[in-house]
Design an enzyme around this catalytic site. Sequence first.
Site, PDB file in Angstrom:
ATOM      1  CB  SER A 128      32.203   9.583  36.311  1.00 15.93           C
ATOM      2  OG  SER A 128      31.793  10.543  35.250  1.00 15.93           O
ATOM      3  CE1 TYR A 153      26.439   9.646  38.250  1.00 22.08           C
ATOM      4  CE2 TYR A 153      27.541  10.910  36.299  1.00 22.08           C
ATOM      5  CZ  TYR A 153      27.451   9.652  36.894  1.00 22.08           C
ATOM      6  OH  TYR A 153      28.365   8.690  36.744  1.00 22.08           O
ATOM      7  CE  LYS A 158      29.580   8.009  40.041  1.00 29.04           C
ATOM      8  NZ  LYS A 158      29.252   6.541  40.799  1.00 29.04           N
TER       9      LYS A 158
END
Length: 407
Positions: free
Chosen positions: A160, A207, A211
């Site tokens: 991401s 989060y 990643k």
Amino acid sequence: QHVSNGSPTFVLVIGGLGYIGSHTVLELLRASQNVIIVDNLSNSYESVLDSIKLLTANHCKVEGIPVPLIHFHRLDYRSRSMRFLLESYTDLVMTIDAGGQQNMTYRSRIESVIHFAAYKSVVDSLKHPLRYYQNNVCGLVSLLQQLDKYGIHNFIFSSSATVYGTKSNSGRPLQEEDVVHHAEEHVDLAGTSSVLQPSAVGLSCPYARTKYFSEAILADVAATNAAWRIVALRYFNPVGCDPSGLLGENPRGEATNLYPVLTQVLAGVRKSLDVFGTDWATPDGTAIRDFIHVLDVARGHMAAMAWNAARGDGFRAFNLGSGSGTSVLEAVRSLEAAAGRSIPLTWSGRRPGDVGVCVASTERAQNELGWSPHESVAQCAADLWNFVKRRMARDGTSGSALQELAS
Ligand code: NAD
Ligand code: WQD
């Protein structure tokens, strides 16, 4: 159809009924790839599978080609059953070596894995960090161990733009190396040799760190075992849907991203859009993002898979973005134009953790993968409106599917 030694071969898509996964599965099937989908439906619905099958059948009929195999396993990819699943796609094959000696070896019919499964809510990750580390990081580690055991080493990972953190505010399109620069900056600032301290260099939430850590793990794994070919695709802001309006973004949890919220406003489930931040240093004061059509993202996976299969070993990250910025207000206006109705707005303060501008440099993906985005923000809006219209026609504004949208 794809076969090896007379047996069909597959792409394993984990999280394949989710928003980006379902569009990628469709793209794979349209290219006659056999697909195994693993999904525990924690953020999706089994009805997505029906849509995928219908769209695939229509496509194959029009093209006059056989329908590829679609195997669905409702499964948590962290469960023990994953081992049995991998085993069931493994053949015992006889090989003859240079000395004429017969050997029995195992060969998987899974040629590549695309791993979408993860929790993805920024807000939720701040409340439940362990849940996020468990699914997104611990799950990944076990999965890689299992795949290694079964000799499956072609791996595409959903990363991401969030890994760029506050680097996004640099005012220029983000290049893949910018993540490394983060770490270097930290070394300079702290005067230590520790590079893995992303909280100190602007990653805003657990989060984002899942990643970042996942990429670090994948790079380490690829560096120590030459069998692996690993690609991390850093999506910017995937939006839109298949033009049929049969597939779209329909999360189970509370919608917090811009387009799912806009979908709910258009469907009458929410009264207005809160515009977070009107004082950014941008032409209209609202934040700028790199919105990319989900079908372009899906095609990026096809390009990455082909590239991965043809190259040597290693880990490589690529941005998947459109390469151009659109403000929140411009995104709203394009959707209003597509829907032919106005979207009520509530001007609000900045959302904690947000950055003003986040736009991809797409050079690496264009040069190395031969991939480039095609669809415009206007097309994203037109396709999304088609999805909303279909749902409203099917269920009415109080129907079950819209409750799904609202839940
Ligand atoms: P999604 O939630 O729609 O899809 C994820 C799918 O994985 C869901 O169907 C869910 O049920 C499944 N899943 C989750 N945990 C699982 C588990 N333990 N076992 C089996 N299935 C599981 O999300 P998405 O938007 O399609 O995103 C896919 C991937 O891309 C995620 O890894 C996400 O972090 C990443 N990503 C998404 C965006 C975005 O804006 N949508 C941007 C950048 C990166
Ligand atoms: C876009 C813009 C909001 C909702 C997130 C993740 C990122 C990636 C993509 C997974 C921002 C504004 C939003 C609303 C608004 N996902 N907004 N009102 O924050 O760019 O990125 O999704 O990896 O990691 O962080 O996307 O869609 O949430 O927000 O004004 O109700 O829209 O403030 O400026 P974001 P988003």
